[in-house]
Design a protein around this motif. Sequence first.
Motif, mmCIF file in Angstrom:
data_model
loop_
_atom_site.group_PDB
_atom_site.id
_atom_site.type_symbol
_atom_site.label_atom_id
_atom_site.label_comp_id
_atom_site.label_asym_id
_atom_site.label_seq_id
_atom_site.Cartn_x
_atom_site.Cartn_y
_atom_site.Cartn_z
ATOM 1 N N GLN A 4 -27.289 -12.429 24.946
ATOM 2 C CA GLN A 4 -26.096 -11.921 24.280
ATOM 3 C C GLN A 4 -25.943 -12.604 22.936
ATOM 4 O O GLN A 4 -25.724 -13.814 22.864
ATOM 5 C CB GLN A 4 -24.847 -12.149 25.134
ATOM 6 N N PRO A 55 -24.025 -13.060 19.193
ATOM 7 C CA PRO A 55 -22.614 -13.057 18.786
ATOM 8 C C PRO A 55 -22.127 -11.665 18.402
ATOM 9 O O PRO A 55 -22.779 -10.977 17.616
ATOM 10 C CB PRO A 55 -22.605 -13.998 17.573
ATOM 11 N N GLY A 56 -21.037 -11.252 19.000
ATOM 12 C CA GLY A 56 -20.452 -9.965 18.686
ATOM 13 C C GLY A 56 -21.132 -8.773 19.304
ATOM 14 O O GLY A 56 -20.768 -7.624 19.006
ATOM 15 N N LYS A 57 -22.114 -9.034 20.165
ATOM 16 C CA LYS A 57 -22.847 -7.927 20.781
ATOM 17 C C LYS A 57 -22.734 -7.985 22.297
ATOM 18 O O LYS A 57 -22.364 -9.005 22.872
ATOM 19 C CB LYS A 57 -24.317 -7.959 20.359
ATOM 20 N N GLU A 58 -23.086 -6.893 22.926
ATOM 21 C CA GLU A 58 -23.073 -6.844 24.376
ATOM 22 C C GLU A 58 -24.310 -7.541 24.944
ATOM 23 O O GLU A 58 -25.332 -7.670 24.277
ATOM 24 C CB GLU A 58 -23.036 -5.391 24.850
ATOM 25 N N ARG A 59 -24.174 -7.975 26.166
ATOM 26 C CA ARG A 59 -25.305 -8.583 26.856
ATOM 27 C C ARG A 59 -26.380 -7.520 27.069
ATOM 28 O O ARG A 59 -26.080 -6.390 27.474
ATOM 29 C CB ARG A 59 -24.846 -9.156 28.196
#
Length: 126
Positions: free
Chosen positions: A38, A40-44
């Motif tokens: 994951q 930063p700022g994104k989905e896993r």
Amino acid sequence: VQLQASGGGLVQAGGSLRLSCAASGRSLRNYVMGWFRQAPGKEREFAAAISRGGGGTYYADSVKGRFTISRDNAKNTVYLQMSSLKPEDTAVYYCAADRWLDVSGGPHLVSDYDYWGQGTLVTVSS
């Protein structure tokens, strides 16, 4: 089952790291194991998975050819060898386990895994 991920750190682009995921509480031999990440700022997102016996490995297109997942059931540990690292590989990496997952359907979904480690941060500098 409790999972403990380790091995993250700061590495230059083109470098390598090996992540480990040690399990306690139960033997991992009956579990499909996965690595997710994951940023930063994104989905896993899915990175790699390995079947219970280790004979089947699965990779996201973004890491194929650069990452290798393996397992040592005797040591109750799963590994993710990462090579040719890129800045876009920067993320928190999580290991995950599931007892009942049918890998023939694809082990790519976060929702397929019941157990998660705490994550280890990988930072790749350019």
